[in-house]
Design an enzyme around this catalytic site. Structure first.
Site, PDB file in Angstrom:
ATOM      1  N   HIS A 295       1.014  -0.863  -0.054  1.00 32.47           N
ATOM      2  CA  HIS A 295      -0.244  -0.207   0.468  1.00 32.47           C
ATOM      3  C   HIS A 295       0.822   1.129  -0.549  1.00 32.47           C
ATOM      4  CE1 HIS A 295      -3.610   2.317   0.648  1.00 32.47           C
ATOM      5  NE2 HIS A 295      -2.876   2.838   1.388  1.00 32.47           N
ATOM      6  N   GLU A 306       2.931  -0.870   7.820  1.00 31.96           N
ATOM      7  CA  GLU A 306       2.957  -2.184   6.732  1.00 31.96           C
ATOM      8  C   GLU A 306       4.300  -2.825   7.426  1.00 31.96           C
ATOM      9  OE1 GLU A 306       1.903  -2.800   1.681  1.00 31.96           O
ATOM     10  OE2 GLU A 306       2.297  -0.903   3.015  1.00 31.96           O
ATOM     11  N   LYS A 327       2.495   4.157  -5.582  1.00 33.53           N
ATOM     12  CA  LYS A 327       2.714   5.542  -5.521  1.00 33.53           C
ATOM     13  C   LYS A 327       3.285   6.405  -5.612  1.00 33.53           C
ATOM     14  CE  LYS A 327      -1.655   3.886  -2.328  1.00 33.53           C
ATOM     15  NZ  LYS A 327      -1.002   2.220  -2.035  1.00 33.53           N
ATOM     16  N   HIS A 332      -1.172   8.638  -5.154  1.00 30.48           N
ATOM     17  CA  HIS A 332      -2.237   8.180  -4.659  1.00 30.48           C
ATOM     18  C   HIS A 332      -3.773   7.983  -4.914  1.00 30.48           C
ATOM     19  CE1 HIS A 332      -4.706   5.811  -1.073  1.00 30.48           C
ATOM     20  NE2 HIS A 332      -3.663   6.052  -0.109  1.00 30.48           N
ATOM     21  N   PHE A 392      -8.867   3.821   5.809  1.00 27.80           N
ATOM     22  CA  PHE A 392      -9.321   4.589   7.085  1.00 27.80           C
ATOM     23  C   PHE A 392      -9.999   3.827   7.914  1.00 27.80           C
ATOM     24  CE2 PHE A 392      -8.714   9.345   5.895  1.00 27.80           C
ATOM     25  CZ  PHE A 392      -7.267   8.827   5.838  1.00 27.80           C
TER      26      PHE A 392
END
Length: 405
Positions: A295, A306, A327, A332, A392
């Site tokens: 991510h 992570e 990313k 993102h 989130f």
């Protein structure tokens, strides 16, 4: 291993991102470590922490009360969809002949927010109020379904930045359960002021304008935009029509931290569970993983968590499995991030390379010991790849892809 009828493969792929507005340009940019992050020209960013984003360099129709394109959410998705259909050797008319046996799993964070923002800024004539359906993300799924010829099961996933990955679960389950033979899967999110505003208020945007996932000098994320759409179908059906197979979608995992509205579990509990669930669903072992698309947002809370979760998953293989965050090149892409990064994994398996974290110079302390690919891609055989998305509200998701043999 499952019978061919129960195995699920990707036979078409379309991508629109800041560093490539079609599949081949995107693949080349990812391999070479080319960024799509550039000065924002779509709206005024002078008051924000950073003036750059992963802005797509193609025309996105502006939204007006009578504009049937409905802004960037649909136009980006349809652009990627058309490429995916052509890649799979299919047309919307052919998919329509499948009737209820073809479905759509779509993801977005913003839906009709572009129209609402335009409505507010331009102070449109109140005799033409904002229609209620523009607040319903499912309406935009309907527009994509119409473009794809879909008449079967449709689902809209909007679990924030995990949506693009989480939505694959619906596609897989529809085929495995026998409710569909083919699914269109993907996500789309446009670049918007409301995204900038939200992450600016949280002080999550990079003031230097360079996202550096897992780097000790990282200072925040950069917003991106884009879409990726995939044609997903039963293996026996793909073989019968001689389709090119990018990879098999072997399994998926969904979990939740149940920790905090915005901050992830510092120990990476939800992230670890999602990865373990994806492997278990796929019938794969940790020893078989070749690559993890992280991510990797370049925010301290995500990257530290992570890295810890990946260490816990891989154990003594932490220094062997290739890991990167793309990313660093796309920004993102929010509700589309998981779909765009799934496309990276599919291309890595199909074309035989390990994607890089293009901006990584010196790994942060928590990421030491991980095999982080830097600067530029490397040629390698990738048989199994995991794609992570964490969001989130504790939403965590992971997909396990396997090379078709």
């Amino acid at each position: 291993m499952r019978a061919d009828r129960d195995r699920i493969v990707v036979t078409g792929l379309g991508v629109v991102a800041g560093n490539g507005v079609d599949r081949e340009a995107f693949c080349e940019a990812i391999y070479e470590g080319k960024t799509g992050i550039r000065p924002v020209t779509r709206f005024d960013v002078s008051q924000f922490r950073t003036p750059v984003a992963g802005q797509v360099e193609v025309e996105v129709p502006k939204v007006t009360p009578r504009d049937n394109q409905f802004g960037g959410t649909v136009s980006l998705a349809v652009r990627a969809l058309n490429e995916a259909l052509a890649d799979a050797g299919l047309t919307a008319e052919q998919i329509a002949t499948l009737g209820p046996r073809a479905g759509l799993a779509f993801s977005t964070s913003h839906g009709g927010t572009a129209y609402v923002m335009e409505h507010i800024k331009q102070e449109l004539d109140q005799t033409e109020p904002t229609p209620d359906w523009l607040f319903e993300h499912s309406y935009f799924t309907n527009r994509v379904a119409l473009a794809a010829g879909i008449q079967g099961p449709c689902s809209t996933t909007s679990s924030a930045c995990a949506a693009g990955t989480a939505s694959v679960g619906f596609a897989i389950d529809m085929i495995r359960s026998g409710r569909a033979d083919l699914m269109v899967w993907g996500g789309s999110d446009p670049l918007m002021e409301i995204s900038y505003g939200g992450f600016h208020i949280m002080k999550a945007l990079s003031p230097t304008g360079v996202p550096k996932p897992f780097d000790k000098n990282r200072d925040g994320l950069i917003i991106g935009e884009g879409a990726a759409m995939m044609i997903v179908e039963r293996l026996d059906q793909a073989l019968a029509r001689g389709a090119h197979i990018y990879a098999e979608i072997a399994g998926y995992g969904l979990s939740n931290d149940a920790y905090h509205a915005t901050s992830p579990d510092p120990e990476g509990g939800g992230a670890l569970r999602a990865m373990e669930m994806a492997l278990a669903d796929a019938g794969l072992q940790v020893s078989e993983i070749d690559y993890i698309n992280a991510h990797g947002t370049a925010t301290p809370a995500n990257d530290t968590m992570e890295a810890k979760a990946i260490h816990r998953l891989l154990g003594d293989r932490a220094g062997q499995v290739a890991i990167s965050s793309t990313k660093s090149m796309t920004g993102h892409c929010l509700g589309a991030a998981g779909s765009v990064e799934a496309a990276v994994c599919l291309l890595a398996i199909d074309r035989g390379f390990l994607p890089p974290t293009a901006t990584l110079a010196e790994p942060e302390a928590g990421a030491e010991g991980l095999n982080l690919i830097k600067t530029q891609g490397r040629r390698a055989t990738v048989k199994v790849a995991l794609s992570n998305s964490f969001a989130f509200a504790g939403n965590t998701a992971c997909i396990a892809f396997r090379q078709y043999q």
